[in-house]
Scaffold this active site. Structure first.
Site, PDB file in Angstrom:
ATOM      1  N   TRP A 100       0.817  -1.209   0.000  1.00  0.00           N
ATOM      2  CA  TRP A 100       0.000   0.000   0.000  1.00  0.00           C
ATOM      3  C   TRP A 100       0.848   1.255   0.000  1.00  0.00           C
ATOM      4  O   TRP A 100       0.543   2.222  -0.713  1.00  0.00           O
ATOM      5  CB  TRP A 100      -0.982  -0.016   1.178  1.00  0.00           C
ATOM      6  CG  TRP A 100      -2.060  -1.029   0.961  1.00  0.00           C
ATOM      7  CD1 TRP A 100      -2.262  -2.169   1.688  1.00  0.00           C
ATOM      8  CD2 TRP A 100      -3.050  -1.038  -0.082  1.00  0.00           C
ATOM      9  NE1 TRP A 100      -3.330  -2.867   1.160  1.00  0.00           N
ATOM     10  CE2 TRP A 100      -3.829  -2.212   0.088  1.00  0.00           C
ATOM     11  CE3 TRP A 100      -3.364  -0.182  -1.135  1.00  0.00           C
ATOM     12  CZ2 TRP A 100      -4.896  -2.538  -0.765  1.00  0.00           C
ATOM     13  CZ3 TRP A 100      -4.412  -0.505  -1.979  1.00  0.00           C
ATOM     14  CH2 TRP A 100      -5.165  -1.668  -1.785  1.00  0.00           C
ATOM     15  N   ASP A 174      -1.636   6.278   6.643  1.00  0.00           N
ATOM     16  CA  ASP A 174      -2.718   5.485   6.072  1.00  0.00           C
ATOM     17  C   ASP A 174      -2.985   4.375   7.093  1.00  0.00           C
ATOM     18  O   ASP A 174      -2.223   3.417   7.200  1.00  0.00           O
ATOM     19  CB  ASP A 174      -2.282   4.903   4.721  1.00  0.00           C
ATOM     20  CG  ASP A 174      -3.308   3.943   4.135  1.00  0.00           C
ATOM     21  OD1 ASP A 174      -4.354   3.706   4.773  1.00  0.00           O
ATOM     22  OD2 ASP A 174      -3.053   3.432   3.022  1.00  0.00           O
ATOM     23  N   LYS A 198     -12.490  -1.740   6.003  1.00  0.00           N
ATOM     24  CA  LYS A 198     -11.712  -2.750   6.714  1.00  0.00           C
ATOM     25  C   LYS A 198     -12.232  -2.884   8.141  1.00  0.00           C
ATOM     26  O   LYS A 198     -12.653  -3.941   8.550  1.00  0.00           O
ATOM     27  CB  LYS A 198     -10.223  -2.377   6.726  1.00  0.00           C
ATOM     28  CG  LYS A 198      -9.651  -1.993   5.355  1.00  0.00           C
ATOM     29  CD  LYS A 198      -9.518  -3.163   4.426  1.00  0.00           C
ATOM     30  CE  LYS A 198      -9.251  -2.807   2.966  1.00  0.00           C
ATOM     31  NZ  LYS A 198      -8.119  -1.960   2.693  1.00  0.00           N
TER      32      LYS A 198
END
Ligand SMILES: *Cc1c(COP(=O)(O)O)cnc(C)c1O
Length: 362
Positions: A100, A174, A198
């Site tokens: 990511w 993040d 999530k």
């Protein structure tokens, strides 16, 4: 009983939240409307949104000088929206700790002068680049860190103190896949973003928590709907926000409070992760490749020593009501995501299956 769902995202939600949403689907609190049918400017939805924001602020102890924004575009959207708002077209340092943050670096390059401050690519993203080793440039607009790498299963157990490293740039995190699983040290953070799907609620909602002083610096090309100042000035209603996703997130926040809040969730998450990693390490049949201190409490990638057994493993798991354990395609093997809404019983059921499968095939 519903099966246990180990998906990395969109992921399991607390069953009482789904039941309440179902009960309120046709008529929210006697209003004669479902939440999806309400104007975002009406008093009903405004109260839903304000309550969700207040509960989130409370749960994460967000200080008053931070704004909470309800946005859209997901984590990948923020990979562009953050540099559009904070880079001032200058330098951005990115710590690459997995897939990511690698994507974050690539996207920010479209808007800023990006340097990789540290990377764990050489060991296949299985260790955490230690903050003392980061090459931070003076004058950077911000430093980007993915505090929990969902695909590779590596997590910073502590946020870095950039000031102590001699860096005065704000830290952007993040935290999509571990927000609300543990407290956040806001003294060390300039901006935190998280896609909701999530650990919070439905896809379509992105949370941004940003220091007041970072607003108002967007590049002229930044779309108005993605300009943090504009979104903040309009109470996240510059354009229509993802109303139903905000409502579900609000129910999850209330559920978290009823569970004892973030500290209680953290204690449970530690217990769940300890049980699973403890068994994997002791098994001699499965392995997790992440160096101990960097192991994620939320996303646990693991491998069978003989990957010819993968299909049989997954089929047997599904029969036992253990769903979505297949690993990410770039990593292979298996992955168990054990977010807040995964109860200890789910991890116990998984470990029981792991043992049973190892006995039959070991
Ligand atoms: C899932 C995820 C993303 C991407 O989110 P999208 O909503 O698909 O854009 C970004 N970062 C992290 C850490 C993630 O887990």
């Amino acid at each position: 009983m519903r099966p246990y769902n180990f998906s990395a995202g969109p992921a399991v939600l607390p069953e009482p939240v789904l039941a309440q949403a179902a009960a309120e689907m046709l008529d929210w609190h006697g209003s004669g409307m479902g939440v999806m049918e309400m104007s975002h400017r009406g008093r009903e939805f405004i109260s839903i949104c304000a309550q969700a924001e207040a509960d989130l602020r409370d749960l994460l102890a967000v200080p008053a000088h931070f704004r909470i924004l309800f946005m859209q575009g997901g984590g990948l959207g923020e990979n562009a929206i953050v540099p559009l708002n904070l880079s001032r077209g200058g330098k951005v340092d990115v710590v690459v700790s997995g897939a990511w943050s690698e994507k974050s670096a690539a996207e920010a390059r479209r808007y800023a002068d990006v340097a990789v401050a540290a990377s764990n690519a050489a060991d296949g993203h299985t260790s955490l680049p230690a903050p003392a080793s980061w090459q931070l440039r003076s004058g950077a607009s911000y430093v980007h860190l993915c505090s929990n790498e969902t695909i590779h299963g590596v997590e910073y157990q502590q946020l870095p103190d950039l000031a102590a490293l001699g860096c005065d740039a704000p830290l952007v995190i993040d935290c999509s896949s571990h927000i609300l699983s543990r407290p956040i040290d806001w003294q060390r953070v300039g901006l935190a973003f998280a896609g909701a799907q999530k650990n919070i609620g439905p896809a379509g909602l992105t949370l941004v928590v940003v220091r007041d002083e970072l607003l108002g610096q967007a590049l002229p090309i930044c779309p108005s709907a993605f300009n943090y100042q504009t979104v903040a000035d309009n109470g996240s209603m510059f354009n229509t926000p993802p109303t139903y996703a905000i409502y579900i997130a609000g129910l999850v926040f209330q559920w978290l409070k009823a569970q004892g809040g973030v500290a209680a969730m953290e204690a449970r998450n530690i217990a769940k992760a300890d049980l699973l990693y403890g068994y994997l390490d002791a098994s001699g049949f499965y392995s997790n490749r992440v160096a101990g201190a960097g192991r994620s409490r939320m996303n646990v990638p693991f491998f069978l020593h003989d990957d010819r057994l993968n299909e049989a493993f997954l089929a047997g798991a599904e029969q036992r009501g253990l769903l979505q354990l297949k690993g990410h395609k770039t990593v292979g093997g298996m992955r168990a995501s054990i977010y807040n809404a995964m109860p200890m019983e789910g991890v116990q059921a998984l470990v029981a299956y792991l043992k049973d499968f190892a006995q039959r095939h070991g």
